[in-house]
Design an enzyme around this catalytic site. Structure first.
Site, PDB file in Angstrom:
ATOM      1  N   HIS A   5       0.831  -1.208   0.000  1.00 12.78           N
ATOM      2  CA  HIS A   5       0.000   0.000   0.000  1.00 12.78           C
ATOM      3  C   HIS A   5       0.865   1.257   0.000  1.00 12.78           C
ATOM      4  CE1 HIS A   5      -2.045  -3.337   2.082  1.00 12.78           C
ATOM      5  NE2 HIS A   5      -3.061  -2.988   1.318  1.00 12.78           N
ATOM      6  N   GLY A   6       2.142   1.092  -0.290  1.00 12.29           N
ATOM      7  CA  GLY A   6       2.993   2.266  -0.486  1.00 12.29           C
ATOM      8  C   GLY A   6       3.565   2.885   0.773  1.00 12.29           C
TER       9      GLY A   6
END
Ligand code: FES
Length: 182
Positions: free
Chosen positions: A147-148
């Protein structure tokens, strides 16, 4: 008596299987007591079955700039032999806005060795950055593509949904290069 010996032997065998490296970048050797086991470079699923509470590792031969991964209690532990540049990057940002503020000096026992659990504190993915060609995120540490989440060279979360810095496991230096984790 023979049953006991057999069980002990089984436990020893399981322990050996738990000494797995699944990414190496140096010549570290995992040890326990006086025993030294060769590195094994595959992720054997059976290794997940047992989890050692204590792992000794000899870091001699792990060059500055190299990162290694070992398994402790079934989790990956990242050890980064930090270069002066990585240490300076971490310390220069001590006062920067952080999601989980923590000075670099409180996350390491020796500046050149960062030891963290390689599990993203968002949802538990294993961040990238251990392999030489991996993305390391915007702060040159680790990047979790799930999710970065971006972690810096101290393993602190700097951007993304992860709420906490990478956890630091209990460890101690038994000698200049021998580290006991757990
Ligand atoms: S699990 Fe790492 S960003 Fe979601």
């Amino acid at each position: 008596m023979s049953d006991i010996l057999t069980r002990q032997q089984q436990q020893a065998d399981e322990s050996r299987r738990d000494f797995l490296y699944y990414a190496t970048a140096g010549a570290a050797v995992v040890t326990t007591g006086a025993a030294i086991w060769p590195l094994i470079d595959s992720m054997n699923p059976s290794a997940d079955v047992s989890a050692l509470a204590v792992v000794d590792i000899d870091l001699e031969g792990v060059e500055p700039g190299s990162r290694i991964t070992l398994k402790w209690k079934g989790k990956p532990v990242f050890i980064d032999h930090r270069t002066e540049e990585r240490i300076a990057q971490a310390r220069a940002d001590d006062d920067a806005p952080m999601i989980d503020p923590e000075p670099d000096a409180e996350r390491v026992q020796r500046p050149e060795w960062l030891v963290v659990i390689g599990v993203c504190t968002h949802l538990g993915c294993i961040p990238l950055g251990q392999g030489g060609s991996d993305p390391t995120g915007d702060w040159n540490g680790w990047f979790c593509p799930c999710h970065g989440s971006h972690y810096d060279t101290s393993g602190r979360i700097r951007k993304g949904p992860a709420p906490r810095n990478l956890d630091v496991p209990p460890y101690e230096f038994v000698s200049d290069t021998l580290v006991k984790i757990g």
